[in-house]
Design an enzyme around this catalytic site. Structure first.
Site, PDB file in Angstrom:
ATOM      1  N   ALA A  32      48.741  37.733  48.097  1.00 25.68           N
ATOM      2  CA  ALA A  32      48.854  39.057  48.725  1.00 25.68           C
ATOM      3  C   ALA A  32      47.458  39.693  48.766  1.00 25.68           C
ATOM      4  CB  ALA A  32      49.856  39.955  47.998  1.00 25.68           C
ATOM      5  N   HIS A  37      40.378  41.665  46.660  1.00 22.25           N
ATOM      6  CA  HIS A  37      40.255  40.220  46.389  1.00 22.25           C
ATOM      7  C   HIS A  37      39.105  39.620  47.200  1.00 22.25           C
ATOM      8  CE1 HIS A  37      44.749  40.674  45.636  1.00 22.25           C
ATOM      9  NE2 HIS A  37      44.344  40.108  44.530  1.00 22.25           N
ATOM     10  N   GLN A  61      53.772  36.325  33.106  1.00 20.78           N
ATOM     11  CA  GLN A  61      53.137  37.620  32.847  1.00 20.78           C
ATOM     12  C   GLN A  61      53.973  38.797  33.349  1.00 20.78           C
ATOM     13  OE1 GLN A  61      49.562  36.456  35.318  1.00 20.78           O
ATOM     14  NE2 GLN A  61      49.575  38.620  35.859  1.00 20.78           N
ATOM     15  N   ASP A 150      41.633  45.714  36.823  1.00 21.04           N
ATOM     16  CA  ASP A 150      42.452  45.291  35.673  1.00 21.04           C
ATOM     17  C   ASP A 150      41.517  45.199  34.471  1.00 21.04           C
ATOM     18  OD1 ASP A 150      45.116  44.750  36.970  1.00 21.04           O
ATOM     19  OD2 ASP A 150      43.826  43.497  38.202  1.00 21.04           O
ATOM     20  N   GLN A 153      42.719  43.536  31.281  1.00 25.38           N
ATOM     21  CA  GLN A 153      42.847  42.092  31.538  1.00 25.38           C
ATOM     22  C   GLN A 153      41.478  41.412  31.444  1.00 25.38           C
ATOM     23  OE1 GLN A 153      45.316  40.105  34.711  1.00 25.38           O
ATOM     24  NE2 GLN A 153      43.394  40.119  35.851  1.00 25.38           N
ATOM     25  N   ARG A 187      50.146  45.912  44.905  1.00 19.22           N
ATOM     26  CA  ARG A 187      51.351  46.737  44.709  1.00 19.22           C
ATOM     27  C   ARG A 187      51.323  48.014  45.558  1.00 19.22           C
ATOM     28  NH1 ARG A 187      51.013  44.431  39.193  1.00 19.22           N
ATOM     29  NH2 ARG A 187      52.942  43.251  38.913  1.00 19.22           N
TER      30      ARG A 187
HETATM   31  O1  PAF Z   1      44.924  39.655  38.188  1.00 20.93           O
HETATM   32  C1  PAF Z   1      45.719  38.785  38.596  1.00 20.93           C
HETATM   33  O2  PAF Z   1      45.944  38.637  39.791  1.00 20.93           O
HETATM   34  C2  PAF Z   1      46.435  37.890  37.595  1.00 20.93           C
HETATM   35  O3  PAF Z   1      46.726  38.591  36.425  1.00 20.93           O
HETATM   36  C3  PAF Z   1      45.679  36.591  37.277  1.00 20.93           C
HETATM   37  C4  PAF Z   1      44.328  36.859  36.627  1.00 20.93           C
HETATM   38  C5  PAF Z   1      45.467  35.798  38.563  1.00 20.93           C
HETATM   39  C6  PAF Z   1      46.494  35.729  36.310  1.00 20.93           C
HETATM   40  O4  PAF Z   1      47.744  35.410  36.838  1.00 20.93           O
END
Ligand code: PAF
Length: 279
Positions: A32, A37, A61, A150, A153, A187
């Site tokens: 998506a 990205h 996740q 993120d 993350q 999202r």
């Molecule tokens: O940020 C994301 O899109 C996901 O958490 C990742 C790092 C690809 C892991 O599934």
């Protein structure tokens, strides 16, 4: 550009790439794809000889009741974007290639995963750390690129890479925002036009709170007022709105640099996250 779904084909394709190109970058995604990205991809292209993008909606996740089934999937459109950007290979494994029968291993990073999204999404970062560790082993990149949107993350992955002796670079890439300041996210596609209008309260409120804290206002009151402002603007629940040390993610009660505000809040059925430096 190849789209590969099986591990043996991935290994052959990577061996071929490695014959002529020495610096391989990895951009892990769940598809998506949006301009955020693509900014990761462009950053990777600028720093590497070859770029691999993984597209895998990682089931481990997502918690119970979360949006695993609804998560947008648009592989053909993603592939067209990546091909246009000059990406060499898409790694889009089937679930059994990532989690074979009897899979029993979990990568769990403590400390930086505590609280924030780790508090409101129990198990989420175990799922992220496990799949990212697997992607690192599958691709063996020289650098891997993650968005600062993120933020927790990114901290979890940096900690995991240090702890598990992954020696490649982990590159954090600044958040890409729409013209009104809303951070790009897959999202955002869930938002109705009305909610999209209201959602801008998240970055606006974070920016105002960061300014107030930097000029010395009482932190607890600023954070409390920020949550109230989000609710008054159309968000119906605030998971957290906190200030943390930007490097260790430890809680902060007094303002010392480097500091970061991090927030997660729900609007309709959509949970949005964002973060901003306090300078
Ligand atoms: O940020 C994301 O899109 C996901 O958490 C990742 C790092 C690809 C892991 O599934």
């Amino acid at each position: 550009m190849e789209i590969i779904r099986q591990l043996d084909s991935l290994r052959s394709a990577l061996a071929k790439i490695r014959e002529t190109r020495s610096v391989v970058g990895l951009v892990p995604t769940m598809g998506a794809l949006h301009a955020g990205h693509m900014h990761l991809v462009e950053t990777a292209m600028a720093q590497c000889d070859s770029v691999v993008v993984s597209i895998f909606v990682n089931p481990t996740q997502f918690g119970e009741g979360e949006d695993l089934n609804a998560y947008p999937r648009q592989e053909a459109a993603d592939a067209a974007l990546l091909e246009g950007a000059g990406v060499d290979l898409i790694w889009a494994p089937t679930v059994d290639q990532v989690y074979p029968d009897g899979f029993a291993t979990n990568v769990s990073v403590t400390g930086v995963s505590a609280g924030l999204c780790g508090g409101s999404r129990p198990g989420h970062f175990d799922g992220v750390a496990t799949v990212v560790a697997k992607l690192f082993n599958q691709i063996r990149p020289d650098a891997a690129f993650f968005g600062e949107k993120d933020y927790q993350q990114l901290a979890v992955i940096q900690r995991m890479a240090r702890d598990l002796d992954f020696t490649h670079d982990i590159v954090g890439v600044p958040t890409v925002r729409d013209a009104d300041g809303l951070a790009l996210s897959s999202r955002n596609a869930y938002l109705t036009p009305e909610q999209r209008g209201q959602a801008v309260a998240l970055p606006d409120t974070m920016r105002d709170a960061a300014k107030s804290i930097a000029k010395g206002d009482d932190i607890a009151s600023v954070l409390e007022e920020a949550k109230e402002k989000l609710i008054a603007s159309g968000f119906h629940n605030v998971d957290y709105f906190e200030m943390r040390n930007a490097e260790t993610l430890e809680n902060m009660t007094v303002f010392v640099k480097p500091a970061r505000l991090l927030a997660a809040a729900h609007i309709g059925s959509t949970r949005l996250i964002d973060n901003i430096a306090v300078t």
